[in-house]
Write a protein that holds these residues in place. Structure first.
Motif, PDB file in Angstrom:
ATOM      1  N   ARG A  70       0.842  -1.192   0.000  1.00 21.32           N
ATOM      2  CA  ARG A  70       0.000   0.000   0.000  1.00 21.32           C
ATOM      3  C   ARG A  70       0.872   1.234   0.000  1.00 21.32           C
ATOM      4  O   ARG A  70       1.927   1.238   0.603  1.00 21.32           O
ATOM      5  CB  ARG A  70      -0.877   0.005   1.239  1.00 21.32           C
ATOM      6  CG  ARG A  70      -1.954  -1.041   1.207  1.00 21.32           C
ATOM      7  CD  ARG A  70      -2.919  -0.754   2.302  1.00 21.32           C
ATOM      8  NE  ARG A  70      -3.922  -1.795   2.405  1.00 21.32           N
ATOM      9  CZ  ARG A  70      -5.222  -1.559   2.516  1.00 21.32           C
ATOM     10  NH1 ARG A  70      -5.651  -0.328   2.528  1.00 21.32           N
ATOM     11  NH2 ARG A  70      -6.082  -2.536   2.621  1.00 21.32           N
ATOM     12  N   SER A  90      -6.426   0.765  -7.293  1.00 19.09           N
ATOM     13  CA  SER A  90      -7.760   0.939  -6.714  1.00 19.09           C
ATOM     14  C   SER A  90      -8.371   2.263  -7.134  1.00 19.09           C
ATOM     15  O   SER A  90      -7.670   3.211  -7.476  1.00 19.09           O
ATOM     16  CB  SER A  90      -7.700   0.864  -5.187  1.00 19.09           C
ATOM     17  OG  SER A  90      -7.007   1.957  -4.663  1.00 19.09           O
ATOM     18  N   LYS A 202      -6.990  -0.459 -13.556  1.00 22.63           N
ATOM     19  CA  LYS A 202      -6.733  -1.888 -13.364  1.00 22.63           C
ATOM     20  C   LYS A 202      -5.596  -2.347 -14.289  1.00 22.63           C
ATOM     21  O   LYS A 202      -4.778  -3.175 -13.894  1.00 22.63           O
ATOM     22  CB  LYS A 202      -7.994  -2.712 -13.646  1.00 22.63           C
ATOM     23  CG  LYS A 202      -9.146  -2.400 -12.734  1.00 22.63           C
ATOM     24  CD  LYS A 202      -8.875  -2.740 -11.270  1.00 22.63           C
ATOM     25  CE  LYS A 202      -9.941  -2.116 -10.384  1.00 22.63           C
ATOM     26  NZ  LYS A 202      -9.599  -1.991  -8.994  1.00 22.63           N
ATOM     27  N   PRO A 207      -3.309   3.723  -8.768  1.00 20.47           N
ATOM     28  CA  PRO A 207      -4.461   4.124  -7.966  1.00 20.47           C
ATOM     29  C   PRO A 207      -5.027   5.456  -8.453  1.00 20.47           C
ATOM     30  O   PRO A 207      -4.266   6.338  -8.863  1.00 20.47           O
ATOM     31  CB  PRO A 207      -3.888   4.257  -6.549  1.00 20.47           C
ATOM     32  CG  PRO A 207      -2.438   4.367  -6.700  1.00 20.47           C
ATOM     33  CD  PRO A 207      -2.043   3.811  -8.024  1.00 20.47           C
ATOM     34  N   ASP A 231     -13.755   0.991  -5.825  1.00 18.54           N
ATOM     35  CA  ASP A 231     -13.413   0.084  -4.732  1.00 18.54           C
ATOM     36  C   ASP A 231     -13.767   0.689  -3.384  1.00 18.54           C
ATOM     37  O   ASP A 231     -14.094  -0.018  -2.448  1.00 18.54           O
ATOM     38  CB  ASP A 231     -11.910  -0.208  -4.750  1.00 18.54           C
ATOM     39  CG  ASP A 231     -11.509  -0.896  -6.032  1.00 18.54           C
ATOM     40  OD1 ASP A 231     -12.046  -1.982  -6.289  1.00 18.54           O
ATOM     41  OD2 ASP A 231     -10.682  -0.342  -6.788  1.00 18.54           O
ATOM     42  N   THR A 232     -13.635   1.997  -3.304  1.00 16.10           N
ATOM     43  CA  THR A 232     -13.826   2.660  -2.021  1.00 16.10           C
ATOM     44  C   THR A 232     -14.644   3.932  -2.218  1.00 16.10           C
ATOM     45  O   THR A 232     -14.401   4.680  -3.158  1.00 16.10           O
ATOM     46  CB  THR A 232     -12.453   3.041  -1.424  1.00 16.10           C
ATOM     47  OG1 THR A 232     -11.658   1.865  -1.359  1.00 16.10           O
ATOM     48  CG2 THR A 232     -12.578   3.614  -0.037  1.00 16.10           C
ATOM     49  N   ASN A 252     -15.699   0.050   1.394  1.00 22.38           N
ATOM     50  CA  ASN A 252     -14.257  -0.131   1.267  1.00 22.38           C
ATOM     51  C   ASN A 252     -13.933  -1.587   1.015  1.00 22.38           C
ATOM     52  O   ASN A 252     -14.153  -2.432   1.872  1.00 22.38           O
ATOM     53  CB  ASN A 252     -13.547   0.372   2.534  1.00 22.38           C
ATOM     54  CG  ASN A 252     -12.062   0.530   2.327  1.00 22.38           C
ATOM     55  OD1 ASN A 252     -11.542   0.150   1.269  1.00 22.38           O
ATOM     56  ND2 ASN A 252     -11.367   1.065   3.292  1.00 22.38           N
ATOM     57  N   ARG A 253     -13.453  -1.878  -0.182  1.00 26.44           N
ATOM     58  CA  ARG A 253     -13.095  -3.265  -0.486  1.00 26.44           C
ATOM     59  C   ARG A 253     -11.799  -3.675   0.187  1.00 26.44           C
ATOM     60  O   ARG A 253     -11.461  -4.832   0.216  1.00 26.44           O
ATOM     61  CB  ARG A 253     -12.942  -3.444  -2.002  1.00 26.44           C
ATOM     62  CG  ARG A 253     -14.261  -3.426  -2.713  1.00 26.44           C
ATOM     63  CD  ARG A 253     -14.136  -3.881  -4.153  1.00 26.44           C
ATOM     64  NE  ARG A 253     -15.426  -3.785  -4.801  1.00 26.44           N
ATOM     65  CZ  ARG A 253     -15.606  -3.385  -6.038  1.00 26.44           C
ATOM     66  NH1 ARG A 253     -14.573  -3.041  -6.772  1.00 26.44           N
ATOM     67  NH2 ARG A 253     -16.808  -3.329  -6.555  1.00 26.44           N
ATOM     68  N   PHE A 254     -11.052  -2.702   0.684  1.00 27.44           N
ATOM     69  CA  PHE A 254      -9.740  -3.030   1.258  1.00 27.44           C
ATOM     70  C   PHE A 254      -9.624  -2.666   2.728  1.00 27.44           C
ATOM     71  O   PHE A 254      -8.534  -2.489   3.240  1.00 27.44           O
ATOM     72  CB  PHE A 254      -8.628  -2.310   0.487  1.00 27.44           C
ATOM     73  CG  PHE A 254      -8.711  -2.517  -0.989  1.00 27.44           C
ATOM     74  CD1 PHE A 254      -8.489  -3.779  -1.526  1.00 27.44           C
ATOM     75  CD2 PHE A 254      -9.008  -1.471  -1.838  1.00 27.44           C
ATOM     76  CE1 PHE A 254      -8.576  -3.979  -2.883  1.00 27.44           C
ATOM     77  CE2 PHE A 254      -9.098  -1.673  -3.201  1.00 27.44           C
ATOM     78  CZ  PHE A 254      -8.889  -2.925  -3.727  1.00 27.44           C
TER      79      PHE A 254
END
Ligand code: TYD
Ligand code: MG
Length: 455
Positions: A70, A90, A202, A207, A231-232, A252-254
């Motif tokens: 990250r 993301s 992607k 990001p 994603d968020t 939030n997918r993460f």
């Protein structure tokens, strides 16, 4: 040559129709259909399903787990809400009211990130305006690249050329793609643009932070699909009359969605607030009636807030009930408990409730503090100022347990409170080793009152 096709799209839910209709059959809204022209390429080959795809279905044991790297955004509050930094590839959507500080937040992140290439694209402001704002927040020597552009094709072209470590798009509603002929901000445009950005993110593992407007009902403008695509989703909120801003993760997918970031808007930009209680508590409440301190929880973060109540004789026939920062219906319920279970008659009195600092609290754990503040004002007697309160109140006047009791006690101790009133049912789950604070368990609202108002 590409063919053009015209469809009518509901601006509320994105439902399509071949002809114009007054009422959307999908979401029931009226007058939301707008014509959109879509360029269609060659018709899709129906046998394309059978062609070789590079991806094959895999078992869990065959999937290689790569270590998650990250990127630190350099802003601890933002990182916290994202779940520990920005994930490569993301798509993060930041929504909020106009003027709340979305652009300021992302600009500050872009300016403080070191040794990273950042491409900041603004469709709303000119380069001059961006420079002026950068000077205002005190950093205009950064390596960040700026672009004032609204064509998504051109933006992605520049992105491919510069291959940034972070791409920022302010805002998705101002972006346009050649593939759709409707005006910027329409459902078709927003959906197509977001789709293209998603593909880029992607494929290149870059990001992307998108800024989104919200409509007057407070939800993100544009199609609901936008929220599904990213994603968020972060929401930036706050009362414009106050300087506090709260950044909340809605999706939030993460990471978790219960984290919260708190900022203060200052002359030179947003400042991270690492200890919210210090901002929200004024020390001048000692000896005043109608003020109680609640140990509340917003998201995962505990903080102490000042609950203020004013009870006065109603001038008009119907007494007024007003609440700022706390649900009015819940307040009415608590007042009924006070009347029925404790025998305090409030039928002919006005009750005003205010959560100091302009924040909204949804935590039922402040119920007991609300009741205590109302009582304190009603009998005009100050509550013990060195005691914090936490507890939900049930209809029969019992004090019910709250979540994360340890954190609440720890926060009260940190801020120098001598004691904290907690629900008795919470006592067995307390593992926090108190040093200076005394923990007082109560079962009934009455017991809490005795402790708060004894001389
Ligand atoms: P902005 O980031 O432009 O909001 P958004 O992009 O969400 O529409 O914020 C603008 C507001 O913030 C504006 O009312 C002025 C205020 N502000 C400050 O108080 N201090 C600052 O340093 C900056 C840059 C803005
Ligand atoms: Mg802006």
């Amino acid at each position: 040559m590409a063919k053009t096709k015209s469809v009518f799209v509901c601006q509320n839910c994105g439902n399509e129709s071949a002809k114009w209709v007054g009422k959307c059959s999908a979401c029931g809204e009226w007058n939301t259909y707008v014509e959109e022209v879509v360029l269609t390429g060659k018709s899709k080959n129906p046998t394309s399903f059978f062609s070789d795809s590079p991806q094959k279905p895999q078992k869990l044991t065959e999937i290689e787990l790569r270590p998650e790297v990250r990127m630190n955004s350099g802003n601890s509050e933002l990182d916290r809400v994202l779940g520990g930094g920005v994930v490569p590839g993301s798509l993060v959507l930041v929504g909020g009211d106009p003027g709340i500080g979305k652009s300021t937040l992302v600009l500050q992140v872009s300016l403080t990130l070191k040794n990273k290439t950042i491409l900041y694209v603004s469709g709303e402001e000119s380069l001059q305006q961006l420079k002026m704002r950068a000077q205002r927040v005190g950093k205009d020597d950064s390596e960040c690249l700026f672009l004032s552009e609204t064509s998504i094709e051109k933006i992605l072209h520049h992105a491919q050329q510069t291959s940034p470590d972070l791409l920022i798009i302010d805002s998705i509603q101002t972006m346009v793609t050649e593939r759709v002929e409707s005006s910027p901000g329409s459902v078709g445009q927003v959906r197509e643009c977001a789709g293209l950005i998603l593909k880029y993110a992607k494929a290149s593992q870059t990001p992307v932070i998108l800024i989104g407007h919200i409509n007057k009902e407070g939800s993100l403008a544009g199609p609901k699909v936008l929220e599904h695509m990213v994603d968020t989703v972060l929401q930036f909120e706050g009362d414009k009359n106050y300087m506090y801003r709260i950044l909340r993760a809605i999706k939030n997918r993460f990471g978790s969605t219960s984290e919260l970031g708190i900022f203060e808007m200052q002359q030179n930009g947003l400042r991270e607030v690492l200890n919210p209680s210090e901002l929200l508590l004024s020390s001048e409440h000692e000896g005043l009636s109608g003020v109680c301190i609640a140990a509340a929880l917003e998201g995962m973060r505990p903080f102490l807030i000042e609950v203020q109540a004013l009870v006065s004789t109603a001038v008009y026939g119907t007494p007024q009930r007003s609440s700022t920062g706390f649900d009015l219906r819940r307040m009415n319920m608590l007042l009924a408990v006070l009347e029925k279970r404790m025998g305090f008659k409030l039928g002919t009195r006005d009750v005003f409730l205010n959560i100091a600092g302009g924040i909204k609290v949804n935590d039922p754990g402040i119920d007991l503090a609300v009741l205590s503040a109302v009582l304190s004002s009603s009998v005009d007697k100050a509550a013990n100022a060195k005691t914090a309160i936490t507890g939900e109140v049930g209809l029969s006047g019992e004090v019910r347990s709250v979540s994360r009791i340890d954190q609440r006690i720890a926060e009260a101790e940190k801020l120098g409170f001598e004691s904290i009133i907690i629900p008795k049912s919470n006592l067995k789950s307390v593992t926090f080793k108190t040093k200076t604070i005394r923990v007082i368990p109560v079962q009934q609202v009455k017991e809490a009152f005795q402790i708060l108002f004894q001389d």
